[in-house]
Design a protein around this motif. Structure first.
Motif, PDB file in Angstrom:
ATOM      1  N   ASN A 176       0.839  -1.198   0.000  1.00 41.83           N
ATOM      2  CA  ASN A 176       0.000   0.000   0.000  1.00 41.83           C
ATOM      3  C   ASN A 176       0.866   1.237   0.000  1.00 41.83           C
ATOM      4  O   ASN A 176       2.051   1.184   0.308  1.00 41.83           O
TER       5      ASN A 176
ATOM      6  N   ARG B  31       0.625   5.222   1.500  1.00 40.47           N
ATOM      7  CA  ARG B  31      -0.165   6.030   2.430  1.00 40.47           C
ATOM      8  C   ARG B  31       0.437   7.411   2.588  1.00 40.47           C
ATOM      9  O   ARG B  31       1.640   7.588   2.502  1.00 40.47           O
TER      10      ARG B  31
ATOM     11  N   ILE C 139      -4.036   8.157   5.352  1.00 43.07           N
ATOM     12  CA  ILE C 139      -4.972   7.703   4.323  1.00 43.07           C
ATOM     13  C   ILE C 139      -4.144   7.150   3.170  1.00 43.07           C
ATOM     14  O   ILE C 139      -2.985   7.528   2.981  1.00 43.07           O
ATOM     15  N   GLY C 140      -4.749   6.252   2.399  1.00 42.77           N
ATOM     16  CA  GLY C 140      -3.991   5.689   1.295  1.00 42.77           C
ATOM     17  C   GLY C 140      -4.811   4.725   0.474  1.00 42.77           C
ATOM     18  O   GLY C 140      -6.036   4.669   0.574  1.00 42.77           O
ATOM     19  N   ALA C 141      -4.104   3.946  -0.319  1.00 45.69           N
ATOM     20  CA  ALA C 141      -4.720   2.924  -1.166  1.00 45.69           C
ATOM     21  C   ALA C 141      -3.754   1.759  -1.257  1.00 45.69           C
ATOM     22  O   ALA C 141      -2.546   1.925  -1.120  1.00 45.69           O
TER      23      ALA C 141
ATOM     24  N   PRO D 170      -9.207   1.786  -1.191  1.00 44.53           N
ATOM     25  CA  PRO D 170      -8.815   2.963  -0.421  1.00 44.53           C
ATOM     26  C   PRO D 170      -8.885   2.584   1.053  1.00 44.53           C
ATOM     27  O   PRO D 170      -9.655   1.704   1.443  1.00 44.53           O
ATOM     28  N   ARG D 171      -8.056   3.221   1.867  1.00 44.79           N
ATOM     29  CA  ARG D 171      -8.057   2.888   3.292  1.00 44.79           C
ATOM     30  C   ARG D 171      -7.756   4.112   4.133  1.00 44.79           C
ATOM     31  O   ARG D 171      -7.069   5.034   3.693  1.00 44.79           O
ATOM     32  N   VAL D 172      -8.288   4.102   5.330  1.00 47.42           N
ATOM     33  CA  VAL D 172      -8.028   5.142   6.322  1.00 47.42           C
ATOM     34  C   VAL D 172      -7.533   4.423   7.569  1.00 47.42           C
ATOM     35  O   VAL D 172      -8.204   3.533   8.090  1.00 47.42           O
TER      36      VAL D 172
ATOM     37  N   MET E 165     -11.562   0.256   5.427  1.00 46.10           N
ATOM     38  CA  MET E 165     -11.238   0.042   4.023  1.00 46.10           C
ATOM     39  C   MET E 165     -12.482  -0.316   3.224  1.00 46.10           C
ATOM     40  O   MET E 165     -13.488  -0.740   3.795  1.00 46.10           O
TER      41      MET E 165
ATOM     42  N   TYR F 144     -17.010  -3.281   2.198  1.00 47.37           N
ATOM     43  CA  TYR F 144     -16.490  -2.294   3.144  1.00 47.37           C
ATOM     44  C   TYR F 144     -16.334  -2.987   4.487  1.00 47.37           C
ATOM     45  O   TYR F 144     -17.014  -3.943   4.789  1.00 47.37           O
TER      46      TYR F 144
END
Length: 146
Positions: A79, A81, A90-92, A113-115, A123, A139
């Motif tokens: 990933n 971030r 935050i990222g993907a 996407p993820r937080v 995610m 989700y």
């Protein structure tokens, strides 16, 4: 009596020797340029100003669903971030997963996407289903461990 032309065999072996030597030099140069720090004769910087290489392993396990007979068990994958502070980013990334659709399980790679907040990961991975050429969105939440 069979004669072997030794000059021809030596000529054929020479290019392989040259290429092997060249590959070795490329390997040595790559190692030299990929070294983590600068090479200096003396280090005059005070101890407080020296940078320390900090390596750590991080993993994540999570579960996601779309509430329509579909869920996935996810593990952390590669990933990228944007880290705002030590608690929030935050990222993907890609999530290797076991996707279960209507009772049928299959391994899939989800794109999500993820937080990240402290050790929690929120995610929303999407999985491509080749059987009907559609995308399945889920989700969920995960736990990040160090």
């Amino acid at each position: 009596m069979v004669k072997v032309n030794t000059q021809m065999n030596a000529a054929k072996a020479e290019p392989f020797y040259f290429y092997g030597k060249g590959l070795f030099m490329v390997f040595v140069l790559l190692i030299a340029f990929m070294s983590p720090g600068k090479v200096q004769a003396q280090d005059t910087a005070p101890a407080a100003e020296r940078k320390v290489l900090n390596l750590a392993l991080e993993g994540m396990v999570g579960i996601t669903t779309n509430a329509r007979n579909t869920f996935a068990i996810n593990v952390g994958g590669p990933n990228i971030r944007l880290k705002f502070n030590s608690n929030f980013s935050i990222g993907a990334g890609a999530l290797p997963s076991l996707l279960v659709v209507k009772g049928q399980a299959e391994p899939k790679l989800g794109l999500a996407p993820r937080v990240d907040y402290k050790n929690l990961v929120f995610m929303a991975p999407a999985y491509h289903r080749s059987s009907d050429h559609s995308w399945t969105w889920t989700y969920g939440i995960g736990y990040k461990f160090h």
